[in-house]
Design a protein around this motif. Structure first.
Motif, PDB file in Angstrom:
ATOM      1  N   ALA A  35      36.691  26.415  -0.140  1.00 12.95           N
ATOM      2  CA  ALA A  35      36.758  26.540  -1.802  1.00 12.95           C
ATOM      3  C   ALA A  35      36.378  27.617  -2.074  1.00 12.95           C
ATOM      4  O   ALA A  35      37.006  28.050  -3.529  1.00 12.95           O
ATOM      5  CB  ALA A  35      36.475  25.140  -2.492  1.00 12.95           C
ATOM      6  N   HIS A  83      39.644  24.084   4.734  1.00 12.65           N
ATOM      7  CA  HIS A  83      40.867  23.621   3.866  1.00 12.65           C
ATOM      8  C   HIS A  83      40.604  24.879   2.751  1.00 12.65           C
ATOM      9  O   HIS A  83      39.413  25.266   2.715  1.00 12.65           O
ATOM     10  CB  HIS A  83      40.796  22.428   2.993  1.00 12.65           C
ATOM     11  CG  HIS A  83      39.801  22.378   2.101  1.00 12.65           C
ATOM     12  ND1 HIS A  83      38.524  21.917   2.303  1.00 12.65           N
ATOM     13  CD2 HIS A  83      39.930  22.633   0.504  1.00 12.65           C
ATOM     14  CE1 HIS A  83      37.743  21.743   0.705  1.00 12.65           C
ATOM     15  NE2 HIS A  83      38.694  22.540   0.088  1.00 12.65           N
ATOM     16  N   GLU A 139      40.769  18.461   3.213  1.00 11.68           N
ATOM     17  CA  GLU A 139      39.457  17.888   3.904  1.00 11.68           C
ATOM     18  C   GLU A 139      39.669  16.605   4.630  1.00 11.68           C
ATOM     19  O   GLU A 139      39.581  16.537   5.868  1.00 11.68           O
ATOM     20  CB  GLU A 139      38.503  17.511   2.810  1.00 11.68           C
ATOM     21  CG  GLU A 139      37.840  18.741   1.866  1.00 11.68           C
ATOM     22  CD  GLU A 139      36.921  17.980   0.870  1.00 11.68           C
ATOM     23  OE1 GLU A 139      36.165  16.709   0.808  1.00 11.68           O
ATOM     24  OE2 GLU A 139      36.609  18.760  -0.160  1.00 11.68           O
ATOM     25  N   SER A 191      32.413  27.332  -8.738  1.00 13.11           N
ATOM     26  CA  SER A 191      33.214  26.808  -7.745  1.00 13.11           C
ATOM     27  C   SER A 191      34.676  26.375  -8.086  1.00 13.11           C
ATOM     28  O   SER A 191      35.315  25.883  -7.463  1.00 13.11           O
ATOM     29  CB  SER A 191      32.759  25.246  -7.558  1.00 13.11           C
ATOM     30  OG  SER A 191      33.074  24.707  -6.133  1.00 13.11           O
ATOM     31  N   HIS A 231      44.727  26.568  -5.593  1.00 13.17           N
ATOM     32  CA  HIS A 231      44.661  26.899  -6.910  1.00 13.17           C
ATOM     33  C   HIS A 231      43.375  27.330  -7.449  1.00 13.17           C
ATOM     34  O   HIS A 231      42.847  27.084  -8.447  1.00 13.17           O
ATOM     35  CB  HIS A 231      44.867  25.111  -7.383  1.00 13.17           C
ATOM     36  CG  HIS A 231      44.054  24.316  -6.629  1.00 13.17           C
ATOM     37  ND1 HIS A 231      44.199  23.818  -5.392  1.00 13.17           N
ATOM     38  CD2 HIS A 231      43.124  23.311  -6.987  1.00 13.17           C
ATOM     39  CE1 HIS A 231      43.472  22.880  -4.996  1.00 13.17           C
ATOM     40  NE2 HIS A 231      42.710  22.783  -6.030  1.00 13.17           N
ATOM     41  N   LYS A 232      42.732  28.019  -6.420  1.00 13.15           N
ATOM     42  CA  LYS A 232      41.342  28.973  -6.942  1.00 13.15           C
ATOM     43  C   LYS A 232      41.750  29.977  -6.438  1.00 13.15           C
ATOM     44  O   LYS A 232      42.263  31.150  -7.226  1.00 13.15           O
ATOM     45  CB  LYS A 232      40.172  28.073  -6.152  1.00 13.15           C
ATOM     46  CG  LYS A 232      39.813  26.679  -6.768  1.00 13.15           C
ATOM     47  CD  LYS A 232      38.600  26.316  -5.906  1.00 13.15           C
ATOM     48  CE  LYS A 232      38.418  24.859  -6.553  1.00 13.15           C
ATOM     49  NZ  LYS A 232      37.073  24.258  -6.099  1.00 13.15           N
ATOM     50  N   THR A 235      33.799  15.597  -3.072  1.00 14.26           N
ATOM     51  CA  THR A 235      34.864  15.096  -2.119  1.00 14.26           C
ATOM     52  C   THR A 235      34.562  15.211  -0.515  1.00 14.26           C
ATOM     53  O   THR A 235      35.274  14.506   0.311  1.00 14.26           O
ATOM     54  CB  THR A 235      36.105  16.240  -2.235  1.00 14.26           C
ATOM     55  OG1 THR A 235      35.518  17.667  -2.069  1.00 14.26           O
ATOM     56  CG2 THR A 235      36.663  16.027  -3.717  1.00 14.26           C
ATOM     57  N   ASN A 236      33.601  15.962  -0.122  1.00 15.73           N
ATOM     58  CA  ASN A 236      33.149  16.080   1.340  1.00 15.73           C
ATOM     59  C   ASN A 236      32.571  14.742   1.834  1.00 15.73           C
ATOM     60  O   ASN A 236      33.318  14.177   2.703  1.00 15.73           O
ATOM     61  CB  ASN A 236      32.222  17.276   1.531  1.00 15.73           C
ATOM     62  CG  ASN A 236      32.506  18.773   1.559  1.00 15.73           C
ATOM     63  OD1 ASN A 236      32.154  19.644   1.780  1.00 15.73           O
ATOM     64  ND2 ASN A 236      33.857  18.699   0.967  1.00 15.73           N
ATOM     65  N   ALA A 259      46.272  18.969  -2.317  1.00 17.08           N
ATOM     66  CA  ALA A 259      45.014  19.065  -3.036  1.00 17.08           C
ATOM     67  C   ALA A 259      43.943  19.403  -2.278  1.00 17.08           C
ATOM     68  O   ALA A 259      44.059  19.076  -0.887  1.00 17.08           O
ATOM     69  CB  ALA A 259      44.398  18.030  -3.889  1.00 17.08           C
ATOM     70  N   GLY A 260      42.719  20.068  -2.537  1.00 14.49           N
ATOM     71  CA  GLY A 260      41.543  20.366  -1.476  1.00 14.49           C
ATOM     72  C   GLY A 260      41.125  19.219  -0.587  1.00 14.49           C
ATOM     73  O   GLY A 260      40.869  19.095   0.188  1.00 14.49           O
ATOM     74  N   CYS A 290      40.313  14.395  -6.662  1.00 14.65           N
ATOM     75  CA  CYS A 290      39.801  15.204  -7.563  1.00 14.65           C
ATOM     76  C   CYS A 290      40.762  15.859  -8.492  1.00 14.65           C
ATOM     77  O   CYS A 290      41.275  15.293  -9.206  1.00 14.65           O
ATOM     78  CB  CYS A 290      38.760  16.365  -6.748  1.00 14.65           C
ATOM     79  SG  CYS A 290      37.849  17.363  -7.724  1.00 14.65           S
ATOM     80  N   THR A 291      41.260  16.876  -7.917  1.00 10.30           N
ATOM     81  CA  THR A 291      42.442  17.773  -8.517  1.00 10.30           C
ATOM     82  C   THR A 291      43.462  16.681  -8.333  1.00 10.30           C
ATOM     83  O   THR A 291      43.992  16.111  -7.401  1.00 10.30           O
ATOM     84  CB  THR A 291      42.712  18.923  -7.747  1.00 10.30           C
ATOM     85  OG1 THR A 291      41.674  19.927  -8.104  1.00 10.30           O
ATOM     86  CG2 THR A 291      44.149  19.530  -8.042  1.00 10.30           C
ATOM     87  N   ASN A 345      41.670  26.125  -1.196  1.00 11.43           N
ATOM     88  CA  ASN A 345      42.066  25.656  -2.602  1.00 11.43           C
ATOM     89  C   ASN A 345      43.062  26.970  -2.854  1.00 11.43           C
ATOM     90  O   ASN A 345      42.535  27.794  -3.605  1.00 11.43           O
ATOM     91  CB  ASN A 345      41.041  25.584  -3.496  1.00 11.43           C
ATOM     92  CG  ASN A 345      40.503  24.369  -3.073  1.00 11.43           C
ATOM     93  OD1 ASN A 345      39.702  24.318  -1.807  1.00 11.43           O
ATOM     94  ND2 ASN A 345      40.175  23.369  -3.996  1.00 11.43           N
ATOM     95  N   THR A 382      30.009  24.429   3.226  1.00 11.46           N
ATOM     96  CA  THR A 382      30.799  25.026   2.236  1.00 11.46           C
ATOM     97  C   THR A 382      30.167  26.419   2.403  1.00 11.46           C
ATOM     98  O   THR A 382      28.958  26.902   2.393  1.00 11.46           O
ATOM     99  CB  THR A 382      30.828  24.777   0.874  1.00 11.46           C
ATOM    100  OG1 THR A 382      31.014  23.296   0.708  1.00 11.46           O
ATOM    101  CG2 THR A 382      31.390  25.649  -0.258  1.00 11.46           C
ATOM    102  N   HIS A 388      29.868  19.486  -2.063  1.00 11.49           N
ATOM    103  CA  HIS A 388      30.858  19.054  -3.150  1.00 11.49           C
ATOM    104  C   HIS A 388      31.189  17.606  -2.783  1.00 11.49           C
ATOM    105  O   HIS A 388      31.198  16.935  -2.055  1.00 11.49           O
ATOM    106  CB  HIS A 388      32.371  19.693  -3.307  1.00 11.49           C
ATOM    107  CG  HIS A 388      32.977  19.283  -4.307  1.00 11.49           C
ATOM    108  ND1 HIS A 388      34.038  18.546  -4.309  1.00 11.49           N
ATOM    109  CD2 HIS A 388      33.170  19.939  -5.691  1.00 11.49           C
ATOM    110  CE1 HIS A 388      34.865  18.644  -5.545  1.00 11.49           C
ATOM    111  NE2 HIS A 388      34.110  19.482  -6.284  1.00 11.49           N
ATOM    112  N   ASP A 448      34.361  24.188   4.455  1.00 11.42           N
ATOM    113  CA  ASP A 448      35.080  24.018   3.000  1.00 11.42           C
ATOM    114  C   ASP A 448      35.356  25.496   2.524  1.00 11.42           C
ATOM    115  O   ASP A 448      34.453  26.173   2.142  1.00 11.42           O
ATOM    116  CB  ASP A 448      33.846  23.247   2.291  1.00 11.42           C
ATOM    117  CG  ASP A 448      34.748  22.946   0.882  1.00 11.42           C
ATOM    118  OD1 ASP A 448      35.363  23.631   0.406  1.00 11.42           O
ATOM    119  OD2 ASP A 448      34.243  21.812   0.485  1.00 11.42           O
TER     120      ASP A 448
END
Ligand SMILES: Cc1ncc(COP(=O)(O)O)c(C=O)c1O
Length: 956
Positions: free
Chosen positions: A681, A701, A574, A509, A705-706, A605-606, A569-570, A336-337, A703, A650, A603, A679
């Motif tokens: 995030a 995990h 995961e 999110s 970056h959040k 990615t899960n 990355a997230g 994703c990211t 993020n 999540t 999400h 999750d």
């Protein structure tokens, strides 16, 4: 005489907190009044279930000022030793052109931008990423390239998965890896292969065509330096229906025949040495390029060219149905990211130097390598490759230790291949003086050094591999060589985009909060930039201590026992967390546990990560309040009791609420022997209020970056640390090049031991400046801001989900579906109309199709929240006009949005005024953001796919 306040009162160590948090005390008060709540404490009591609240303050050191934090960080930086690294193995020193460093890496217009899902406001970064794709496709000689992957090792693993999926003619489950691939690549590929039941054969490249395998991976040049002509080998592989992946050095490709010309099916590699600092291992942009026929299977993002509503050329992300957001458990990649910012830097490095400049750099590196080899031969050393580009592996026998130490004494790092061999990789920064010093280190006598002729040696690239094809012929690679031209090009592109430096980006999110300048400053310090990931331990002491300190702070914030910062990355966090769960079950003789329960709202990615670790995804329903349906959960947990591995949930939920039943969810799973993956995030709603590790989570995990302020960089970099409870700690990821680690560790999930180490100072700085109270306040105000927006909008739009007491968590979902049914206004219309008001749209259609998910974060002031709410309400009025029949939806300002400067001139035959179109609120004219393109046609772009720079005639 008046009294002066005490020093303690004046010192204000937590002054940063007020700079980070948007609303001041008076604003908080007026928001509370709108909500009808007497205090933030009351709001939190009504929002976060008492059953999970953490009664104690976080056990973290008190906040420090911006000046003090840099001083503290300098203490760590000073304990890193910046030696010249000749270690190679996929990481090389490089010169980041100053104009690029200051105007991209250090420029919030680039680093605070979001992934370009809203293409109209992302034309600048989309163009830069298209340049990256063109650069990669040209240099690798392949037809199509994506807009970056996380690192070379994971790119190689992605290529393996791509080949297994695409090679329908060969059913083998074996993947061959040449033994001279970089060691970290071999490890990551093996780790990724195991859960997919792919057997990895590691042997000499010469054997590649002798095995029955669906694909092979070759390193070009090899990790020990050899440049081999693989043309015949590739043909032999193809004759056996075996596909070929080449991991290629991007600088070497300016001189070597490209993988495409040699016949390879896929090329992967790192673009780090195109101007991106070493960063102790990352972040760096990896690339993947392949044949056009594989384009639908290409993982990661792909920029393509389409047209806008005026028929003009415009960029957007192409073929998005490939992504895991859509494919979920059928996805073969979870990425994703990615590494957008670093890909932009690498592409601009190519624009800055152009094809001639890049070739010159490569030739200089090669010339010096040839001279070095000659000098080493003259000094009596052998064992070096006959053909090479920049790397020599030298037989040093019993002199190995002495030479290695002599190099260290000269502040140079060599690669210690084994007890008998040393490796030397040269790079863009290497000078003639360095060659002399290296030869001295190898014991060359002064007389020979005096007679050294740097121009004597002949090229050591085989004639059959000398590159004859051209590359980077598009004008963009020849128009920006002067600093003036580059400066203006970067400014022109940045001006086309909306990033956080211009407006709130209320993406649910995604937590687009302030990325403070102080947090960003250490990223460019040489003591953090110029460290190779495989330096001797004593050279990275400061880095490792800072990392340990960040791990401890994150453990405290989450309530877990241990944490690994390796996942970059997230999605990778995961993957690592689920692998740890799998390894844990196996260690207890319960390897049959392979079912992963995932709520339908998760999400994408899960489920994608779950399938990558070989788990079977079973979807759990959500009830009509958006909560996990506990009855369905009980039923499914019961049914899979014997083989239940985990749940991935999540929290707070992707529906934007703190579900009251979370403890029960955890209990049900534990009762059936499963592990709870939370999750993280959405941790921005929880720090300081509750800890997933304390209310039932076994692993999460986060993020960074959040919640922890690493900027999104237009789609990366990111850091997705995985935090675990005590019993899972032995299973955290290790790395082949780390010294002491758990025997039970899972394999490395990233190429570098500490993933994207270079950006970790950002999160460290944030946490130190906020302190325990500031972090808690950030969560509290994030919740207050979201509830304020929810309240103001609720009079105009349905808010989809709220918690037990009617409040949302740190984000809210506005339901637009009704407008589609009644007047045909789509969620897209909303998003595009918001651009006319100067806003980036909220998250669209996730987790519920046809909705907008709004997350303001704590960093936005009341004024900005009101500006956003006013825009949303003004748009509601425009819908009312459609409802009243004043104009049709097709002819409404909603459908015609975004409005551009083109709309100001020429014919105007719309049923609303030009003013309404371009200046929908009175305050706009003075600071209007002018969207550079009209609405972009996605379908046209996908039907007429172009994923490299369009020809210049398209711009005419
Ligand atoms: C809930 C959730 N989980 C996981 C992820 C994946 O994180 P990343 O994009 O860093 O891979 C995201 C990213 O947006 C997310 O929102």
């Amino acid at each position: 005489m008046s009294k002066i306040p005490s020093y303690a009162e004046l010192a204000q160590n937590d002054a940063f907190v007020a700079r980070h948090i948007g609303p001041n005390a008076a604003e908080v008060q007026s928001m509370l009044e709108v909500l009808g709540v007497d205090s933030v404490d009351t709001l939190i009591d009504k929002t976060v279930p008492a059953t999970i609240r953490n009664p104690d303050p976080l056990n973290l050191a008190p906040a420090v000022t911006e000046e003090k934090v840099l001083e503290e960080l300098k203490g760590y930086a000073d304990r890193n030793k910046v030696y010249k690294s000749f270690i190679g193995a996929g990481y090389y020193r490089t010169i980041t052109p100053a104009v690029i460093q200051r105007n991209i890496l250090e420029n919030p217009a680039w680093y605070t931008a979001y992934t370009p899902y809203q293409p109209e406001i992302s034309q600048g970064r989309l163009e830069a990423l298209l340049n990256f794709q063109t650069m990669v496709a040209d240099l690798t000689g392949m037809e199509i390239a994506n807009a970056s992957l996380l690192d070379e090792a994971t790119a190689a693993a992605e290529a393996m998965a791509l080949c297994r999926r695409m090679n329908s003619k060969n059913k083998s489950m074996s993947f061959f890896v040449a033994e001279d691939c970089h060691p970290q690549t071999i490890e990551v590929v093996k780790g990724r292969a195991a859960p997919l039941d792919i057997n990895v054969i590691v042997a000499s490249a010469d054997e590649a065509a002798q095995h029955d395998c669906f694909a092979v991976l070759l390193q070009y040049p090899g990790t020990f330096g050899d440049v081999r002509d693989y043309k015949d080998l590739i043909k032999q592989c193809h004759d056996k229906n075996t596909q070929v992946v080449m991991a290629a050095d991007i600088l070497a490709l300016t001189l070597l025949t490209s993988p495409g010309e040699l016949g390879a099916d896929v090329a992967v590699g790192s673009s780090q040495r195109f101007g991106v600092p070493l960063f102790f291992g990352g972040p760096h942009a990896a690339y993947m390029a392949t044949k056009d026929q594989f384009r639908r299977s290409l993982p990661g993002r792909l920029v393509g060219v389409s047209i806008d509503s005026n028929g003009d050329s415009a960029y957007r992300l192409a073929l998005q149905t490939r992504e895991q957001h859509i494919r979920r458990q059928n996805a073969t990649s979870n990425i994703c990211t990615a590494q957008a910012l670093l890909a932009v830097i690498a592409s601009m490095y190519a624009c800055y130097h152009g094809p001639e400049g890049l070739k010159r750099i490569a030739q200089r590196v090669h010339r010096l390598a040839c001279s070095l080899k000659e000098g080493l031969q003259a000094a009596g050393f052998g064992g070096m490759p006959e053909f090479f580009f920049d790397t020599l592996t030298v037989s040093t026998g019993d002199k190995t230790d002495a030479i290695y130490s002599a190099a260290l004494a000269a502040e140079m790092n060599l690669r210690r291949v084994d007890n008998d061999r040393l490796g030397i990789s040269l790079d863009e920064t290497t000078t003639a003086e360095d060659i002399v010093t290296l030869l001295k280190v190898f014991g060359q006598d002064q007389a020979s050094l005096d007679g050294l002729n740097l121009d004597g040696a002949a090229s050591c690239i085989p004639a059959s591999l000398e590159r004859t094809s051209s590359y980077l012929e598009h004008p963009v690679f020849s128009q920006h060589h002067s600093e003036t031209a580059m400066l203006r090009y970067l400014r022109k592109l940045a001006d086309k985009d909306l990033a956080l430096d211009r407006t709130m980006i209320p993406l649910g999110s995604c937590t687009m909060k302030l990325n403070a300048t102080t947090e960003m400053m250490p990223v460019s310090w040489p003591e953090f930039c110029d460290i190779h990931p495989f330096v001797p331990l004593d050279q990275s002491e400061g880095y490792r201590d800072m990392i340990a300190s960040l791990e401890n702070m994150l453990c405290e914030a989450t309530g877990y026992a241990a944490c690994s910062l390796q996942p970059n990355a997230g999605s990778q966090g995961e993957y690592a967390g689920l692998l740890a769960i799998r390894a844990y079950h196996v260690s207890r003789g319960e390897g049959q546990r392979n079912v992963c329960l995932i709520p339908s709202s998760a999400h994408g990615t899960n489920p994608a990560s779950a399938q990558m670790v070989g788990m079977k995804v079973v979807v759990v329903a959500c009830d009509n309040k958006g909560n996990v349906d506990l009855n369905d959960l009980r039923e499914k947990a019961e049914k899979h009791s014997e083989d239940l591995a985990a749940i991935m949930v999540t929290y707070p939920s992707t529906h934007g609420v703190f579900e009251e039943g979370i403890r029960e969810v955890c209990d049900i799973i534990h009762h059936h022997g499963g592990q709870v993956y939370i999750d993280g995030a959405n941790l921005n709603a929880m720090v300081g209020l509750c800890q997933p590790g304390k209310f039932g989570g076994d692993v999460s995990h986060l993020n960074l970056h959040k919640t922890f302020c690493i900027p999104h960089g237009g789609g990366g970099p990111g850091v997705g640390p995985v935090a675990v409870a005590e019993h899972l700690a032995p299973f955290l990821p290790g790395h082949p090049l780390l010294e002491s680690q758990s025997k039970e560790r899972i394999s490395a999930v990233s190429a570098a031991p500490y993933g994207s180490a270079g950006i970790l100072p950002i999160s460290w700085t944030y946490m130190r400046m906020m302190g325990p109270q500031g972090l808690k306040d950030a969560s509290r105000i994030a919740i207050l801001n979201a509830n304020y927006i929810s309240k103001r909008l609720s009079e105009h739009y349905p808010i989809l989900y709220t918690g037990t007491h009617g409040y949302v968590a740190h984000e809210c979902i506005v339901d637009m579906r009704g407008f589609k049914d009644t007047v045909g206004v789509t969620v897209d219309d909303f998003a595009k109309r918001l651009i006319d008001f100067g806003f980036h749209a909220p998250t669209m259609s996730f987790p519920v199709p046809g909705t907008l998910m709004i997350e303001p974060t704590e960093s936005e002031s009341l004024e900005e929240l009101d500006r956003f709410c006013d825009a949303m309400i003004a748009i509601r009025e425009e819908i009312r006009a459609v409802e009243r029949g004043e104009y049709s939806v097709e002819n409404s300002p909603l459908r015609m949005a975004p409005h551009t400067t083109r709309d100001l001139v020429g014919e105007w035959n719309r049923p609303y005024s030009r003013e309404q179109g371009v200046f929908p609120v009175a305050a706009l004219p003075a600071d209007k953001y002018w969207c550079p393109v009209g609405r972009i046609d996605n379908v046209y772009g996908d039907r007429n796919l172009i994923c490299s720079c369009p020809s210049m005639s398209d711009y005419e």
